[in-house]
Design an enzyme around this catalytic site. Structure first.
Site, short mmCIF file in Angstrom:
data_model
loop_
_atom_site.label_atom_id
_atom_site.label_comp_id
_atom_site.label_asym_id
_atom_site.label_seq_id
_atom_site.Cartn_x
_atom_site.Cartn_y
_atom_site.Cartn_z
N ASP A 67 0.82 -1.21 0.00
CA ASP A 67 0.00 0.00 0.00
C ASP A 67 0.85 1.27 0.00
O ASP A 67 2.07 1.21 0.19
CB ASP A 67 -0.96 0.00 1.21
CG ASP A 67 -0.27 -0.43 2.50
OD1 ASP A 67 0.97 -0.43 2.55
OD2 ASP A 67 -0.97 -0.75 3.47
N ASN A 135 -7.22 -2.85 14.41
CA ASN A 135 -8.62 -3.12 14.07
C ASN A 135 -8.76 -4.32 13.13
O ASN A 135 -9.83 -4.56 12.56
CB ASN A 135 -9.28 -1.88 13.44
CG ASN A 135 -8.62 -1.50 12.12
OD1 ASN A 135 -7.66 -2.13 11.69
ND2 ASN A 135 -9.12 -0.45 11.48
N HIS A 137 -7.05 -4.81 10.29
CA HIS A 137 -6.81 -4.57 8.86
C HIS A 137 -5.52 -5.23 8.39
O HIS A 137 -4.60 -5.45 9.17
CB HIS A 137 -6.87 -3.08 8.49
CG HIS A 137 -5.68 -2.25 8.87
ND1 HIS A 137 -5.80 -1.04 9.52
CD2 HIS A 137 -4.36 -2.43 8.69
CE1 HIS A 137 -4.59 -0.51 9.69
NE2 HIS A 137 -3.71 -1.35 9.20
N GLU A 142 -9.55 -1.94 5.37
CA GLU A 142 -10.18 -1.59 6.64
C GLU A 142 -11.44 -2.43 6.87
O GLU A 142 -11.99 -3.00 5.91
CB GLU A 142 -10.55 -0.10 6.62
CG GLU A 142 -9.38 0.86 6.49
CD GLU A 142 -8.56 1.00 7.78
OE1 GLU A 142 -8.54 0.06 8.59
OE2 GLU A 142 -7.93 2.06 7.96
#
Ligand code: GLP
Length: 242
Positions: A67, A135, A137, A142
């Protein structure tokens, strides 16, 4: 999933680096999927050491990063391009033409994303390295991202921006968008290695391994990958078997 619980961060780093080193020794033309974040920094240090001691060469290795932020230039110190140069690429003999990160400018973002997916498919990633967000990811997929996504533009979660604010001088400076490999790109890798350490990852790690497979916890999809190794320390493992 194969689970390896190590005593500490150093051991997680060593075992993860060794899997990559093994791949390069067995196939000097291998294609690696690489990750950023604080978790893989020690792994890259060990890869640099292995190169400097003559054990491996990156001359024919090809790399694809997961990314990149949108809205900051590649020359920004917190771009993932700068991160990779700082921690790995500047210290090894990799051919610059073999380094790939998603491009965040120079065309319509959607076209750039499609182009990146196509390149990944053509090269076939042998080993994809992953960290995990608090979280759940992976890359910047996400919670809520459809599992069928290929490389796409994502709006970052508040939690992710807060987690990553430590690398910027203020929360406002943290980009709001990023371009990331999709889950589909990640799942196509032949092997996946996930590393995590520290107590703040224990909840995400527990759900990744023992939770329902749901896009609300993107890493849970890895339960369905045929060759996924999870390497964590005791702190990250603290919620397992409870
Ligand atoms: C970042 C990256 C992920 C990384 C995760 C965890 O936002 N996009 O690839 O795995 O967050 O980062 P860290 O290793 O610093 O906890």
């Amino acid at each position: 999933m194969e689970l390896i619980i190590c005593k500490n961060e150093e051991e997680v780093t060593r075992q993860t680096a060794n899997l990559i080193i093994k791949d390069i020794i067995l196939d000097p033309k291998t294609t690696l999927g690489l990750a950023t974040g604080s978790s893989p920094i020690g792994v890259y240090e060990k890869l640099v050491n292995a190169y400097q001691s003559g054990l491996i060469s990156f001359k024919d290795v090809e790399t694809f990063n997961l990314d990149e932020y949108i809205g900051i230039d590649r020359s920004h110190p917190q771009s993932y391009y700068s991160f990779m140069n700082q921690h790995l690429f500047n210290h090894i003999d990799i051919n610059r033409d073999n380094i790939h990160l998603p491009r965040n400018h120079g065309g319509e973002l959607e076209d750039l994303a499609n182009e990146y997916s196509k390149m990944i498919d053509e090269s076939e990633i042998e080993l994809q390295l992953l960290g995990i967000g608090s979280n759940g990811h992976i890359g910047f997929n996400e919670p809520g991202t459809p599992f069928r996504n290929e490389t796409f533009i994502v709006e970052l979660d508040e939690q992710t921006r807060n987690d990553n604010a430590r690398f910027f001088s203020s929360l406002e400076e943290v980009p709001k968008f990023a371009i990331t490999m999709g889950i589909k790109n990640i799942m196509r890798a032949k092997k996946i290695v996930v590393l995590a350490f520290g107590k703040n990852k224990s909840d995400a790690v527990y759900k990744m391994i023992n939770g329902n497979i749901t896009n609300l916890l993107p890493a849970s999809i890895l339960q369905l990958h045929p060759n996924c190794t999870v390497i964590i320390d005791e702190a990250a493992a603290s919620k397992l078997n409870k």
